[in-house]
Design a protein around this motif. Structure first.
Motif, PDB file in Angstrom:
ATOM      1  N   VAL A 295       0.664  -1.089   0.068  1.00  0.00           N
ATOM      2  CA  VAL A 295       0.010  -0.002  -0.013  1.00  0.00           C
ATOM      3  C   VAL A 295       0.816   1.189  -0.149  1.00  0.00           C
ATOM      4  O   VAL A 295       1.569   1.677   1.072  1.00  0.00           O
ATOM      5  N   PRO A 296       0.949   2.024  -1.291  1.00  0.00           N
ATOM      6  CA  PRO A 296       1.866   3.140  -1.230  1.00  0.00           C
ATOM      7  C   PRO A 296       1.113   4.313  -0.943  1.00  0.00           C
ATOM      8  O   PRO A 296      -0.038   4.280  -0.862  1.00  0.00           O
ATOM      9  N   ARG A 297       1.776   5.481  -0.386  1.00  0.00           N
ATOM     10  CA  ARG A 297       0.993   6.589  -0.427  1.00  0.00           C
ATOM     11  C   ARG A 297       1.265   7.201  -1.831  1.00  0.00           C
ATOM     12  O   ARG A 297       1.924   8.221  -2.146  1.00  0.00           O
ATOM     13  N   ALA A 298       0.396   6.818  -2.817  1.00  0.00           N
ATOM     14  CA  ALA A 298       0.462   7.132  -4.205  1.00  0.00           C
ATOM     15  C   ALA A 298      -0.911   6.863  -4.960  1.00  0.00           C
ATOM     16  O   ALA A 298      -1.581   6.196  -4.501  1.00  0.00           O
TER      17      ALA A 298
ATOM     18  N   PHE B 251      -1.502   7.186   9.134  1.00  0.00           N
ATOM     19  CA  PHE B 251      -0.604   7.834   8.951  1.00  0.00           C
ATOM     20  C   PHE B 251      -0.990   8.821   7.811  1.00  0.00           C
ATOM     21  O   PHE B 251      -1.360   8.462   6.767  1.00  0.00           O
ATOM     22  N   THR B 252      -0.484  10.171   7.977  1.00  0.00           N
ATOM     23  CA  THR B 252      -0.925  11.258   7.308  1.00  0.00           C
ATOM     24  C   THR B 252       0.243  11.834   6.368  1.00  0.00           C
ATOM     25  O   THR B 252       0.073  12.985   5.937  1.00  0.00           O
TER      26      THR B 252
ATOM     27  N   GLY C 150       5.227   7.333   2.129  1.00  0.00           N
ATOM     28  CA  GLY C 150       5.379   6.135   2.970  1.00  0.00           C
ATOM     29  C   GLY C 150       4.870   5.150   2.318  1.00  0.00           C
ATOM     30  O   GLY C 150       4.465   5.246   1.156  1.00  0.00           O
ATOM     31  N   TRP C 151       4.832   3.851   3.075  1.00  0.00           N
ATOM     32  CA  TRP C 151       4.255   2.519   2.392  1.00  0.00           C
ATOM     33  C   TRP C 151       3.943   1.949   3.508  1.00  0.00           C
ATOM     34  O   TRP C 151       4.447   2.106   4.709  1.00  0.00           O
ATOM     35  N   CYS C 152       3.099   1.012   3.334  1.00  0.00           N
ATOM     36  CA  CYS C 152       2.587  -0.077   4.364  1.00  0.00           C
ATOM     37  C   CYS C 152       2.859  -1.380   3.608  1.00  0.00           C
ATOM     38  O   CYS C 152       2.423  -1.646   2.486  1.00  0.00           O
TER      39      CYS C 152
ATOM     40  N   VAL D 251       4.808  -0.031   8.795  1.00  0.00           N
ATOM     41  CA  VAL D 251       4.664   1.234   7.980  1.00  0.00           C
ATOM     42  C   VAL D 251       6.098   2.070   7.802  1.00  0.00           C
ATOM     43  O   VAL D 251       6.680   2.041   8.833  1.00  0.00           O
ATOM     44  N   PHE D 252       6.417   2.163   6.550  1.00  0.00           N
ATOM     45  CA  PHE D 252       7.754   2.662   6.172  1.00  0.00           C
ATOM     46  C   PHE D 252       7.675   4.157   6.205  1.00  0.00           C
ATOM     47  O   PHE D 252       7.168   4.514   5.265  1.00  0.00           O
TER      48      PHE D 252
END
Length: 590
Positions: free
Chosen positions: A35-38, A59-60, A64-66, A75-76
């Protein structure tokens, strides 16, 4: 237009959503899911429809990634968010320092084999290749987006209106941009463009599909015959009229994949931004190269540079009105939310503000040490005696994008705060004064901003500067001032200059101006100069109450005094008498 202060997610929501995702993973036959923040366009900001990382984990942050596995999840986040992630994300998710630990390293250690699912629209070609190369056990497997399957009240995709950017502000007609880029395609017969700001720049359009950045969600194919096919919802372009002209054909987004399949090659893609789904759909030969819009977009036209200057003078006056107000507030009487609200009101009072350029960072005391802090009703502090107040903010105006940070004392500053502030200021001045040879990159410039901090064993964990668009993205590549900045700086590029220092749990300091690369004049004995320098665009006083004068060299003190004289000359005439009086005091020579 303005930011809100509510919490977007709660840590309590993460565990049940993670459990639901694991159920979807079991149904899809995969052992993990990325799950990317993309979104499919790989922009920095995503629409509410695409806030999958935030919805799942809480996470906002902006990057980042999960990675969710059957028994573990992580969570990265990078160094900007190490504090923030602890308060936003439940203990069910491990918190991993990224890129110190890569996703592949963590997955390999946690999952000896099996399938890790991913949405091929959210992973770029480069990301997939690098991850596959690094993975020794598990295999990446494309699949439908499993978060979308369990997100019951997921917002609809954005439908923001698209409007024309006047050629007087762009500096070049979009037909000419298309022609020049088409000539540079070489043997490629077409080029796929997926970045929203590239499409906006190329076609001289702006949009409103994501917060703060005036870009539309769309895909485009640039053809070698100097035409463009634009894939966009027709409802968005209702107000464009005949702006696009004969060189641009509009088609609905659902035609994009079939159009890719029908392309005769070779077809150029940028693997760093192109989704895996695009290259999977292409039947033709593929040429991998950079997005052809990136460098021309970064080299601002004369009209764009003038627009930036005009926008910064307007924005500077709003900032000075805000700082004058802030200085009059007694410690203990206002909150961080009050600070944000007042500053955004001052920008709005210009009657030229289209949007803020990012959520205002207004961190007092320990909140200032959170580099990308976002104030909420739950985190807002009252400004108290002895605090430092860090305010990082900006505006989107039709003629330019602004981004400025100032750090102010609340009451009397302490000696540690003042020394750290002065060392940060020395770094900002060093970059501002720099004259350097052509061909240098941001990596070459970055040490000048850190040297005064390094002298006493201090540093900061973010880059010194990022590129900035022309009424486009406030964070724009490829130029940056950072250890990772490998693109040569060229005239016309706009960057931020923002060294800082952060004492976790205590205070944060950052001082930021925007600067533009320009040719340096010839020095004595030269007939032609082959050097570059920076033009300062931002004119707002730097708080001298935090400066230790003895730490400044004569040249640094002269620069600061000259800068403040320019602030007074450029901004003073825009102000009422009382605010101008305050500015005269703030700009007094030291």
């Amino acid at each position: 237009m303005f930011q809100t202060f509510d919490e977007t997610a709660s840590p309590d929501q993460g565990p049940p959503r993670l459990q639901a995702l694991r159920g979807a993973m079991e149904r899809a036959g995969v052992d993990g899911f990325l799950v990317p923040r993309a979104d499919a366009h790989q922009g920095e900001y995503v629409a509410p429809h695409d806030e999958r990382l935030s919805w799942l984990t809480g996470f906002t942050g902006s990057a980042g990634w999960c990675v969710a596995l059957r028994e573990r999840a992580a969570v990265f986040i990078d160094s900007r968010y190490t504090v923030q992630v602890q308060s936003q994300v439940a203990a069910d998710f491990e918190k991993v320092d990224w890129p110190a630990t890569s996703l592949a390293e963590w997955i390999d250690a946690a999952l000896p084999g099996g399938l890790v699912g991913f949405d091929p629209w959210l992973l770029t070609v480069t990301q997939k290749r690098e991850m596959e190369k690094a993975l020794s056990g598990p295999t990446l497997a494309p699949c439908p987006n499993l978060v979308d399957e369990i997100w019951q009240d997921q917002p609809a995709p954005p439908q923001g209106a698209v409007f024309a950017q006047p050629v007087e502000l762009a500096g070049m007609a979009h037909d000419e941009k298309i022609r020049q880029l088409a000539q540079g395609l070489g043997k490629a017969r077409a080029c796929v463009i997926t970045l929203p700001d590239s499409i906006a720049w190329l076609l001289n359009i702006r949009g409103s599909d994501v917060a703060h950045n005036p870009v539309p969600h769309a895909f485009a194919i640039l053809h070698a015959d100097a035409t463009v096919t634009l894939f966009i919802d027709p409802a968005k372009t209702a107000d464009l009229g005949d702006h696009l002209g004969d060189s641009v054909t509009c088609r609905p987004p659902e035609d994009f994949e079939s159009a890719l399949q029908a392309l005769a090659g070779p077809v150029q893609i940028d693997p760093a931004s192109c989704p895996v789904a695009v290259i999977d759909a292409l039947a033709a030969e593929v040429i991998e190269n950079g997005d052809p819009c990136i460098l021309p977009k970064a080299r601002k036209t004369a009209a764009e540079l003038q627009g930036a200057r005009d926008a910064h003078l307007r924005d500077g006056a709003a900032m000075v009105r805000f700082l004058s107000w802030l200085d009059a507030q007694a410690p203990g009487t206002i909150s961080e939310i009050d600070v944000v609200t007042r500053l955004e009101a001052e920008r709005a009072s210009t009657n030229a503000l289209r949007e803020i350029s990012f959520d205002t960072i207004a961190g007092s005391g320990p909140n200032g040490a959170i580099v990308h802090y976002r104030v909420t009703e739950g985190t807002s502090r009252t400004l108290t005696e002895g605090d430092l107040m860090l305010v990082d903010s900006g505006g989107q105006y039709v003629d330019g994008t602004t981004d400025i940070t100032r750090t102010m004392p609340v009451g009397d500053p302490g000696p540690e705060q003042s020394e750290a502030f002065t060392r940060v200021l020395k770094g900002m001045i060093a970059v501002s004064r720099l004259r350097f040879p052509k061909g240098l990159t941001g990596r070459d410039i970055d040490p000048f901003a850190r040297a005064a901090l390094w002298e006493v064993g201090l540093d900061y964990g973010h880059g010194t500067g990022h590129g900035v668009g022309a009424y486009l993205s406030v964070h724009e590549g490829p130029q940056r001032i950072a250890r990772t900045g490998t693109v040569p700086l060229e005239p016309g590029m706009i960057l931020s200059n923002e060294p800082g220092f952060y004492r976790p749990g205590a205070f944060g300091i950052r001082i930021e101006n925007l600067i533009a690369v320009e040719h340096a004049p010839a020095i004595e004995g030269q007939t032609v100069s082959d050097s570059l320098r920076f033009e300062t665009l931002t004119y707002v006083p730097i708080d001298t109450r935090l400066v230790v004068p003895d730490l400044l060299t004569d040249a640094e003190r002269d620069w600061l005094n000259d800068y403040h004289a320019e602030v007074l000359a450029r901004i003073g005439p825009q102000l009422d008498a009382a605010t101008r009086d305050w500015l005269e005091g703030a700009c007094r020579a030291i």
